[in-house]
Motif scaffolding. Structure first.
Motif, short mmCIF file in Angstrom:
data_model
loop_
_atom_site.label_atom_id
_atom_site.label_comp_id
_atom_site.label_asym_id
_atom_site.label_seq_id
_atom_site.Cartn_x
_atom_site.Cartn_y
_atom_site.Cartn_z
N ARG A 2 47.28 1.75 -42.03
CA ARG A 2 46.25 2.78 -42.10
C ARG A 2 45.27 2.45 -43.22
N ILE A 3 44.01 2.32 -42.87
CA ILE A 3 42.96 1.99 -43.83
C ILE A 3 41.94 3.12 -43.84
N LEU A 4 41.55 3.54 -45.04
CA LEU A 4 40.55 4.59 -45.20
C LEU A 4 39.33 4.01 -45.90
N LEU A 5 38.15 4.24 -45.33
CA LEU A 5 36.90 3.69 -45.87
C LEU A 5 35.86 4.80 -45.94
N PRO A 62 48.23 9.63 -49.85
CA PRO A 62 49.67 9.35 -49.86
C PRO A 62 50.18 8.67 -48.58
N HIS A 63 49.36 8.66 -47.55
CA HIS A 63 49.83 8.16 -46.25
C HIS A 63 49.12 6.90 -45.77
N VAL A 64 48.12 6.41 -46.51
CA VAL A 64 47.42 5.21 -46.08
C VAL A 64 47.99 3.99 -46.78
N ASP A 65 47.65 2.81 -46.24
CA ASP A 65 48.12 1.55 -46.80
C ASP A 65 47.04 0.87 -47.65
N LEU A 66 45.80 1.35 -47.52
CA LEU A 66 44.69 0.73 -48.23
C LEU A 66 43.49 1.66 -48.14
N THR A 90 39.05 3.66 -64.91
CA THR A 90 40.07 3.42 -63.89
C THR A 90 39.86 2.02 -63.34
N THR A 91 40.88 1.49 -62.68
CA THR A 91 40.86 0.08 -62.29
C THR A 91 41.18 -0.08 -60.81
N THR A 92 40.56 -1.06 -60.19
CA THR A 92 40.84 -1.35 -58.79
C THR A 92 42.26 -1.86 -58.63
N THR A 93 42.86 -1.55 -57.50
CA THR A 93 44.12 -2.17 -57.11
C THR A 93 43.95 -2.95 -55.81
N LEU A 94 42.68 -3.19 -55.41
CA LEU A 94 42.44 -4.08 -54.29
C LEU A 94 42.84 -5.50 -54.67
N PRO A 95 43.28 -6.31 -53.72
CA PRO A 95 43.62 -7.71 -54.01
C PRO A 95 42.34 -8.55 -54.16
N TYR A 96 41.63 -8.33 -55.27
CA TYR A 96 40.30 -8.89 -55.45
C TYR A 96 40.30 -10.42 -55.47
N LYS A 97 41.36 -11.04 -55.99
CA LYS A 97 41.40 -12.51 -56.02
C LYS A 97 41.41 -13.06 -54.60
N GLY A 112 49.29 4.64 -58.14
CA GLY A 112 48.61 3.50 -58.74
C GLY A 112 49.36 2.19 -58.64
N GLY A 113 50.67 2.26 -58.60
CA GLY A 113 51.45 1.03 -58.52
C GLY A 113 51.75 0.56 -57.12
N SER A 114 51.38 1.36 -56.13
CA SER A 114 51.76 1.00 -54.75
C SER A 114 50.61 0.99 -53.75
N LEU A 115 49.50 1.66 -54.06
CA LEU A 115 48.42 1.80 -53.09
C LEU A 115 47.22 0.95 -53.49
N PRO A 116 46.87 -0.07 -52.70
CA PRO A 116 45.66 -0.85 -52.98
C PRO A 116 44.41 -0.02 -52.68
N GLY A 117 43.52 0.04 -53.66
CA GLY A 117 42.29 0.80 -53.46
C GLY A 117 41.27 0.49 -54.53
#
Length: 426
Positions: free
Chosen positions: A174-177, A242-246, A295-302, A370-375
């Motif tokens: 599940r992706i939210l944009l 709480p229910h999305v993956d990204l 605040t900081t991104t948790t997207l896999p920016y690399k 913050g430790g589990s959801l990429p965003g």
């Protein structure tokens, strides 16, 4: 939306980034004067955009339906139904379903924006026989904003879908944009926002990731300081994070490049919004006593930066502007904020693009995700008109290069989401 530090004039387009109401319902009411946004409807370009998309009938049809309401409850139902219908019509048009309604390219986000303003203006001026308090009028306007932006139709299918795997099923990610309305319209009323166009193009679509399918749901937000202070972002995102993956908030940024914004700051820099209002202050949130400056991104920016996602280069943007601990003057920090500093601009500046990123990631952290959801936040390139079509006074509302630029940006956001979803699995 954009980096306030960059001079707008140097870019040619802003970085950070009426439909006549029928007289039967639009009573002369000084207290219900059209807003600054609604007043722009009278300009030639919005009228052309509406006519060339078939959305020029939206406000008239809405007015007719609203005029049949004989109670506030009926009016509520009309507003919610018509608002949702407008959002779905815009999504369908962007995704090639149903009639185009005209020769304006289907990927265009502007018909939704201008048609919505025709509807809000009617609600603002409507004087029904049963009477309407200003509090109830405000509720109707809020319902119309919410439903016509897709904010209340974020829905995902069941977590399992058919698969050829041995288990017989696979989890659907599940992706939210989120995207934004057009803005800086007093500079050029023809402006389109590629983030809003991306939201329309991707809403309800499925992408294929290394770990299986992923469903994208989207919503669009206004470019208005007050709406954000009223917590529209938090109300929309809280039930779903709480229910999305990204998740990723998206807005228009700099010319010729994408930026993955590493850090978001708790500061409003005062650039005027679509109502020509300014706010220079700490971002207003609930429980300000526990509010962080950054605040900081948790997207896999690399992973995103390293991947070949499309035509435009993608950067890991780490720069911020801060007042160092114990200092008084703002300092640009290319490598990010220092300990104890006060925010003056995140990587995405200090306009509403930075603010939506700050609010979304702060909400993520306050929900314990913050430790589990990429965003985080993605800034798209500025959507530019073709060469020779840069004069707002005499230019066309669209051209071939303008359309191609928007299509390329949409396609690259889709690719970035795919990479991000793959990286989030690692």
């Amino acid at each position: 939306m954009t980096h306030i530090r960059v001079r707008i004039g140097a870019l040619g387009l802003a970085l950070l980034a009426g439909l006549a109401a029928p007289p039967a319902l639009a009573a002369e009411n000084p207290a219900a004067a059209p807003t600054v946004e609604e007043q722009r409807l009278a300009k030639a370009a919005p009228q052309e955009i509406l006519a060339r998309s078939g959305f020029d009938t939206v406000a008239t049809e809405f007015t007719r339906a609203l005029g049949k309401a004989r109670s506030y409850a009926q009016a509520e139902r009309v507003v919610e139904r018509q608002g949702a219908r407008l959002w779905q019509r815009a999504v369908d048009r962007a995704q090639g379903r149903g009639p185009a309604g005209g020769d304006l390219s289907r990927d265009d986000d502007r018909p939704l924006y201008w048609a919505r303003l025709g509807m809000t203006r009617e609600v603002r001026q409507w004087q029904p026989e049963f009477g309407l308090t200003e509090a109830r009028r405000a509720k109707l306007l809020a319902a119309l904003e919410r439903t016509s932006r897709g904010q209340d139709t974020i829905r995902y299918p069941h977590a399992k879908s058919k698969s050829t795997s041995k288990s017989g099923s696979t989890k659907v990610k599940r992706i939210l944009l989120t995207g934004f309305d057009p803005f800086t319209l007093d500079r050029d009323v023809r402006i389109s926002n590629p983030s809003g166009a991306t939201a329309l193009a991707l809403d309800g679509t499925v992408i294929r990731t290394a770990d299986g399918p992923a469903r994208i749901e989207t919503a669009v937000f206004p470019v208005r300081w007050q709406d954000f202070a009223d917590l529209t972002v938090e109300r929309t995102l809280r039930p779903h994070l709480p229910h999305v993956d990204l998740f990723t908030t998206v807005s228009q940024g700099r010319v010729g490049r994408f930026d993955i914004e590493r850090t978001n700051g708790a500061w409003r820099g005062g650039f005027p919004d679509n109502e020509n209002l300014s706010r220079t202050e700490t971002v207003p949130v609930t429980d300000p006593a526990s509010q962080p400056q950054w605040t900081t991104t948790t997207l896999p920016y690399k992973d995103i930066v390293a991947a070949d996602t499309g035509r435009f280069p993608v950067y890991d943007n780490t720069s911020v502007t801060e007042i160092p601990a114990g200092g008084t003057d703002p300092v640009v920090r290319p490598e990010g904020p220092t300990a104890g500093s006060t925010a003056r601009a995140g990587g995405g500046g200090n306009y509403l693009s930075n603010e939506i990123a700050y609010r979304a990631t702060l909400l993520r952290d306050r929900l314990g995700l913050g430790g589990s959801l990429p965003g985080g936040h993605v800034h798209t390139p500025v959507l530019e008109f073709g060469a020779g079509n840069t004069d707002p006074a005499s230019g066309a509302v669209t051209d071939a290069q303008f359309v191609q630029n928007r299509l390329d940006i949409i396609a690259q956001v889709r690719s970035i989401l795919t990479v991000a979803a793959d990286g989030a699995t690692d």
